[in-house]
Motif scaffolding. Structure first.
Motif, PDB file in Angstrom:
ATOM      1  N   TYR A  71      41.265 109.801  54.015  1.00 17.18           N
ATOM      2  CA  TYR A  71      41.207 109.878  52.554  1.00 17.18           C
ATOM      3  C   TYR A  71      41.522 108.516  51.953  1.00 17.18           C
ATOM      4  CZ  TYR A  71      41.626 114.872  53.491  1.00 17.18           C
ATOM      5  OH  TYR A  71      41.427 116.153  53.960  1.00 17.18           O
ATOM      6  N   THR A  72      40.883 108.221  50.811  1.00 18.06           N
ATOM      7  CA  THR A  72      41.167 106.997  50.060  1.00 18.06           C
ATOM      8  C   THR A  72      40.777 107.212  48.598  1.00 18.06           C
ATOM      9  OG1 THR A  72      40.986 104.580  50.077  1.00 18.06           O
ATOM     10  CG2 THR A  72      38.946 105.825  50.478  1.00 18.06           C
ATOM     11  N   GLN A  73      40.889 106.170  47.807  1.00 19.21           N
ATOM     12  CA  GLN A  73      40.553 106.271  46.377  1.00 19.21           C
ATOM     13  C   GLN A  73      39.072 105.988  46.138  1.00 19.21           C
ATOM     14  OE1 GLN A  73      43.094 103.852  47.344  1.00 19.21           O
ATOM     15  NE2 GLN A  73      44.797 104.102  45.944  1.00 19.21           N
ATOM     16  N   ARG A  74      38.484 106.705  45.181  1.00 21.89           N
ATOM     17  CA  ARG A  74      37.084 106.506  44.803  1.00 21.89           C
ATOM     18  C   ARG A  74      36.868 105.066  44.341  1.00 21.89           C
ATOM     19  NH1 ARG A  74      32.517 107.596  46.091  1.00 21.89           N
ATOM     20  NH2 ARG A  74      32.981 109.800  46.073  1.00 21.89           N
ATOM     21  N   ALA A  75      37.785 104.532  43.529  1.00 19.02           N
ATOM     22  CA  ALA A  75      37.635 103.159  43.036  1.00 19.02           C
ATOM     23  C   ALA A  75      37.620 102.159  44.189  1.00 19.02           C
ATOM     24  CB  ALA A  75      38.758 102.820  42.046  1.00 19.02           C
ATOM     25  N   ASP A  95      44.946 112.186  58.198  1.00 20.64           N
ATOM     26  CA  ASP A  95      45.582 113.487  58.387  1.00 20.64           C
ATOM     27  C   ASP A  95      45.135 114.020  59.744  1.00 20.64           C
ATOM     28  OD1 ASP A  95      46.465 116.113  58.219  1.00 20.64           O
ATOM     29  OD2 ASP A  95      45.162 116.649  56.548  1.00 20.64           O
ATOM     30  N   VAL A  96      46.012 113.963  60.729  1.00 15.74           N
ATOM     31  CA  VAL A  96      45.676 114.368  62.091  1.00 15.74           C
ATOM     32  C   VAL A  96      46.100 115.817  62.296  1.00 15.74           C
ATOM     33  CG1 VAL A  96      45.986 113.882  64.553  1.00 15.74           C
ATOM     34  CG2 VAL A  96      45.958 111.991  62.888  1.00 15.74           C
ATOM     35  N   LYS A  97      45.120 116.665  62.575  1.00 16.61           N
ATOM     36  CA  LYS A  97      45.354 118.097  62.792  1.00 16.61           C
ATOM     37  C   LYS A  97      45.171 118.438  64.264  1.00 16.61           C
ATOM     38  CE  LYS A  97      45.377 119.513  58.393  1.00 16.61           C
ATOM     39  NZ  LYS A  97      46.622 119.776  57.735  1.00 16.61           N
ATOM     40  N   LEU A  98      46.027 119.294  64.776  1.00 14.10           N
ATOM     41  CA  LEU A  98      45.862 119.812  66.127  1.00 14.10           C
ATOM     42  C   LEU A  98      44.662 120.758  66.136  1.00 14.10           C
ATOM     43  CD1 LEU A  98      49.608 120.590  66.804  1.00 14.10           C
ATOM     44  CD2 LEU A  98      48.293 118.631  67.632  1.00 14.10           C
ATOM     45  N   VAL A  99      43.935 120.800  67.260  1.00 13.97           N
ATOM     46  CA  VAL A  99      42.719 121.609  67.339  1.00 13.97           C
ATOM     47  C   VAL A  99      42.729 122.454  68.606  1.00 13.97           C
ATOM     48  CG1 VAL A  99      40.199 121.562  67.383  1.00 13.97           C
ATOM     49  CG2 VAL A  99      41.433 119.807  66.128  1.00 13.97           C
ATOM     50  N   PHE A 119      49.030 109.138  59.112  1.00  9.62           N
ATOM     51  CA  PHE A 119      49.125 107.686  59.050  1.00  9.62           C
ATOM     52  C   PHE A 119      48.750 107.245  57.639  1.00  9.62           C
ATOM     53  CE2 PHE A 119      48.256 108.686  63.465  1.00  9.62           C
ATOM     54  CZ  PHE A 119      49.227 107.939  64.115  1.00  9.62           C
ATOM     55  N   VAL A 120      49.463 106.266  57.120  1.00 10.15           N
ATOM     56  CA  VAL A 120      49.195 105.748  55.780  1.00 10.15           C
ATOM     57  C   VAL A 120      49.112 104.231  55.865  1.00 10.15           C
ATOM     58  CG1 VAL A 120      50.046 105.563  53.407  1.00 10.15           C
ATOM     59  CG2 VAL A 120      50.417 107.678  54.691  1.00 10.15           C
ATOM     60  N   MET A 121      48.079 103.687  55.227  1.00 10.26           N
ATOM     61  CA  MET A 121      47.932 102.238  55.101  1.00 10.26           C
ATOM     62  C   MET A 121      47.815 101.908  53.615  1.00 10.26           C
ATOM     63  SD  MET A 121      45.075 101.559  58.089  1.00 10.26           S
ATOM     64  CE  MET A 121      44.902  99.809  57.772  1.00 10.26           C
ATOM     65  N   VAL A 122      48.459 100.814  53.198  1.00 11.28           N
ATOM     66  CA  VAL A 122      48.371 100.341  51.820  1.00 11.28           C
ATOM     67  C   VAL A 122      47.935  98.883  51.865  1.00 11.28           C
ATOM     68  CG1 VAL A 122      49.609  99.938  49.661  1.00 11.28           C
ATOM     69  CG2 VAL A 122      50.222 101.899  51.100  1.00 11.28           C
ATOM     70  N   LYS A 123      46.825  98.559  51.202  1.00 12.06           N
ATOM     71  CA  LYS A 123      46.278  97.196  51.205  1.00 12.06           C
ATOM     72  C   LYS A 123      47.198  96.262  50.427  1.00 12.06           C
ATOM     73  CE  LYS A 123      42.990  94.236  52.150  1.00 12.06           C
ATOM     74  NZ  LYS A 123      43.511  93.245  53.094  1.00 12.06           N
ATOM     75  N   ASP A 124      47.493  95.133  51.026  1.00 10.87           N
ATOM     76  CA  ASP A 124      48.384  94.141  50.427  1.00 10.87           C
ATOM     77  C   ASP A 124      47.708  92.775  50.454  1.00 10.87           C
ATOM     78  OD1 ASP A 124      50.516  92.679  49.459  1.00 10.87           O
ATOM     79  OD2 ASP A 124      51.639  92.746  51.338  1.00 10.87           O
ATOM     80  N   ASN A 125      47.041  92.437  49.374  1.00  7.07           N
ATOM     81  CA  ASN A 125      46.359  91.141  49.287  1.00  7.07           C
ATOM     82  C   ASN A 125      47.296  90.012  48.889  1.00  7.07           C
ATOM     83  OD1 ASN A 125      43.928  92.325  49.988  1.00  7.07           O
ATOM     84  ND2 ASN A 125      43.303  92.655  47.875  1.00  7.07           N
ATOM     85  N   GLU A 126      48.547  90.322  48.542  1.00  8.65           N
ATOM     86  CA  GLU A 126      49.486  89.309  48.066  1.00  8.65           C
ATOM     87  C   GLU A 126      50.603  89.007  49.058  1.00  8.65           C
ATOM     88  OE1 GLU A 126      50.838  90.201  44.121  1.00  8.65           O
ATOM     89  OE2 GLU A 126      48.836  90.819  43.484  1.00  8.65           O
ATOM     90  N   ASN A 127      50.593  89.624  50.225  1.00 11.39           N
ATOM     91  CA  ASN A 127      51.622  89.396  51.242  1.00 11.39           C
ATOM     92  C   ASN A 127      53.021  89.616  50.662  1.00 11.39           C
ATOM     93  OD1 ASN A 127      52.427  88.857  53.861  1.00 11.39           O
ATOM     94  ND2 ASN A 127      52.598  86.660  53.499  1.00 11.39           N
ATOM     95  N   ARG A 128      53.205  90.750  49.999  1.00 11.21           N
ATOM     96  CA  ARG A 128      54.439  91.067  49.278  1.00 11.21           C
ATOM     97  C   ARG A 128      55.671  91.196  50.169  1.00 11.21           C
ATOM     98  NH1 ARG A 128      50.325  93.701  46.887  1.00 11.21           N
ATOM     99  NH2 ARG A 128      50.267  93.833  44.608  1.00 11.21           N
ATOM    100  N   PHE A 129      55.511  91.772  51.333  1.00 10.43           N
ATOM    101  CA  PHE A 129      56.667  92.113  52.159  1.00 10.43           C
ATOM    102  C   PHE A 129      56.584  91.419  53.525  1.00 10.43           C
ATOM    103  CE2 PHE A 129      55.674  95.710  49.350  1.00 10.43           C
ATOM    104  CZ  PHE A 129      56.817  95.690  48.566  1.00 10.43           C
ATOM    105  N   SER A 130      56.420  90.122  53.511  1.00 14.69           N
ATOM    106  CA  SER A 130      56.219  89.363  54.753  1.00 14.69           C
ATOM    107  C   SER A 130      57.407  89.482  55.710  1.00 14.69           C
ATOM    108  CB  SER A 130      55.937  87.903  54.442  1.00 14.69           C
ATOM    109  OG  SER A 130      57.014  87.340  53.711  1.00 14.69           O
TER     110      SER A 130
END
Length: 182
Positions: A71-75, A95-99, A119-130
């Protein structure tokens, strides 16, 4: 008076980041990341984000082991399709589901069961938390258990191990999602 009170209540609800929608990448750092770079699980992802695609992992027994809904944002999708780049704040949730499988009249059927992991990923183009072990190479990386409460991954390298084949495509398996232009 009644209309004024309604207006104040609506303004308070929608001005509060806890009630804001996840659909804009620009809001991700307000809603999902604290000042130390800790990523919060987006519990409303299935209603606030767009389903980008699903993959299946086949086990050694040649049966489905798990389904991975992404899943992600439409924009973010629209921007990527125009530029080939992800907007700062783009969020991906896997979203990992057992099958389990069973033989039915239609054949061997696999169906989603309980949650396995997220699992969650957040794009960081500014290297905020190096300085954070969970951020780097343009992303914040997090793993949450079946009942998501906190980031359980030890570091970004743990997550990048699975993404290393796609390092050249911004660490993402963009070839697996039909909503993305090739």
């Amino acid at each position: 008076m009644k209309n004024k009170l309604f207006s104040v209540i609506v303004t308070c609800i929608f001005a509060n980041p806890a009630f804001a929608a996840l659909n804009e990448p620009a809001d991700s750092y307000i809603e999902l990341v604290n000042n130390q770079g800790d990523i919060v699980f987006p519990h409303e992802f299935q209603t606030e984000l767009v389903h980008l695609g699903t993959t299946v992992v086949i086990g050694e027994d040649m049966k489905p082991a798990n389904l991975n809904g992404i899943y992600t944002q439409r924009a973010a999708i629209d921007h990527y399709n125009k530029t080939g780049e992800w907007l700062d704040g783009t969020v991906f949730v896997k979203d990992v589901k057992l099958v389990p499988t069973e033989r039915l009249t239609t054949g061997l059927v696999g169906h989603q069961e309980g949650n396995d992991v997220f699992f969650v990923m957040v794009k960081d183009n500014e290297n905020r938390f190096s300085e954070s072990e969970h951020w780097g190479d343009g992303w914040g990386w997090a793993m949450f258990g079946a009942k998501p409460t906190h980031n359980e991954s030890p570091n970004k390298e743990f997550c990048q191990g699975c993404h290393s084949p796609r390092k050249d495509t911004q660490w993402l398996y963009v070839d697996q999602y039909p909503a993305l232009l090739k």
